[in-house]
Scaffold this active site. Structure first.
Site: not given
Ligand code: PLP
Length: 380
Positions: A70-71, A150, A178, A198, A200, A328
């Site tokens: 995907g990236t 995601n 996704q 992607s 995986h 955070c």
């Protein structure tokens, strides 16, 4: 019991996918660029995989390029089209995956583009009137807005976004990492110029994926070298990965409706049981709304008493694998950029349960029980 609820991070390999890949690790080892018989056998497998994938999204085989996942597909869509077409403006949202955000921010840093962010509300709903204004106010733009988030699972209305982009002649990329294999994608219906998959994320191997590119959309190569993938991506192909990718997508599309029903039932059970067991449990974004969120993802917001890292640690000790991410932003915990963008309370813990076809109702009950016991008062 050990349970895996981190399927948005990666999914286990389907044994039928492994079976399809094994011959290309053992006997069919030729280089697909070689013109002899060993090479031709492997070339045929790659081209069959391309045909299979094209057919499943209603595209032509020449519109599919194999990538490392995907990236890389997101990078190709952004770098390739912005540089090839000389676009000077891009639009995305602060809720995108880093594969898109950091790529566009890199292009902004080098002065290739100015970057605008579509506004959204506190549940992550995109303001499409704002998208329209941004496209009206700037020249021809590149737009990258994901199909499903995601972290929180929000589904974006990519059909309407496509219409808006078309009206302004924008180039529209959508990150479908996704949702590929979980929803049907028909590129003849969508107005996207690009979308990505992607393997995986749908029970295929890691390190392989594909980019769909609408005919006529040229992208400049990111990797230079040989003429593989029609000169767009040089380098000897990841043959068994590509074979596994096609097999995994074939299975995912074949069984999609049954898996959708099964996983949505698990998600409903999670929501009901968490709400019954833990006071003041909430759900981030649109996660709890069945018709507006990805059925595989449930993002849970937990009462302020516990900190997110301890929650994950305790779940891990009890053999429940999930993803966390609080809002955070201090210390070692960089936090989730998505939850921060939504303005989530940094004191509340956040846990993402993400499910696959292999999960069961018993696993849901076990995970809820492990989480709930961290909130139960110890009897005096
Ligand atoms: N885009 C989204 C929405 C994702 O969820 C992911 C992975 O988590 C990626 C892109 C990156 O995909 P890959 O791991 O195949 O590079």
């Amino acid at each position: 019991m050990a349970v895996y609820f981190d399927n948005a991070a990666t999914t286990p390999l389907d044994p039928d996918v492994l079976d399809a890949m094994l011959p290309f690790m053992r006997e069919h080892f030729g280089n697909p660029s070689s013109i002899h018989g060993h090479g031709r056998k492997v070339r045929a497998a790659i081209e069959n995989a391309r045909k299979t994938i094209a057919h499943l999204i209603n595209a032509a085989p020449a519109e599919i390029s194999f990538t490392s996942g995907g990236t890389e597909g997101d990078n190709y869509a952004a770098f390739g089209s912005i540089r090839t077409l000389g676009l000077r403006h891009a639009v995305t949202s602060k809720l995108e995956h880093h594969a898109v955000l950091h790529t566009l921010q890199a292009l902004e840093k080098t002065g290739d583009i100015t970057l605008s962010y579509v506004q959204h509300d506190e549940q992550g709903r995109l303001d499409l009137a704002h998208l329209d204004e941004l496209l009206k106010a700037n020249g021809r733009s590149f737009v990258s807005l994901m199909h499903a988030n995601n972290e929180i699972g929000n589904l974006n209305d990519i059909a309407t976004i496509g219409d808006i982009c078309q009206e302004h002649k924008a180039i529209f990329h959508t990150d479908t990492v996704q949702t590929m294999g979980h929803y049907q994608h028909d590129v003849q219906q969508l107005k996207n110029h690009f979308l990505v998959g992607s393997a995986h994320k749908f029970h295929g191997p890691k390190g392989v994926g594909f980019l769909y590119r609408r005919p006529g959309e040229q992208v400049s190569p990111l990797i230079h070298g040989g003429s593989q993938e029609r000169n767009v991506r040089a380098g000897t192909e990841n043959v068994y990965g590509i074979v596994g990718l096609a097999k995994a997508l074939e299975i995912a599309c074949r069984d999609m409706d049954a898996h959708h029903r099964h996983i949505q039932t698990l998600k409903d059970r999670f929501i009901a049981r968490l709400t019954a067991e833990i006071d003041d449990v909430q759900f981030n974004g649109l996660s709890a709304l069945a018709d507006q969120s990805l059925y595989t993802v449930l993002s849970v917001s937990l009462p302020p008493s516990a900190n997110s890292e301890m929650l994950l640690f305790n779940l891990d000790i009890n053999r429940v694998s999930v993803s966390g991410g609080s809002a955070c932003s201090s210390g070692a915990d960089a936090g989730s950029h998505v939850l921060r963008a939504l303005g989530c309370d940094p004191q509340r813990g956040a846990i993402r349960f993400s499910m696959s076809k292999y999960n069961t109702a018993e696993e849901v009950d076990y995970a809820v029980e492990q989480l709930a016991k961290m909130y139960r008062k110890v009897p005096a």
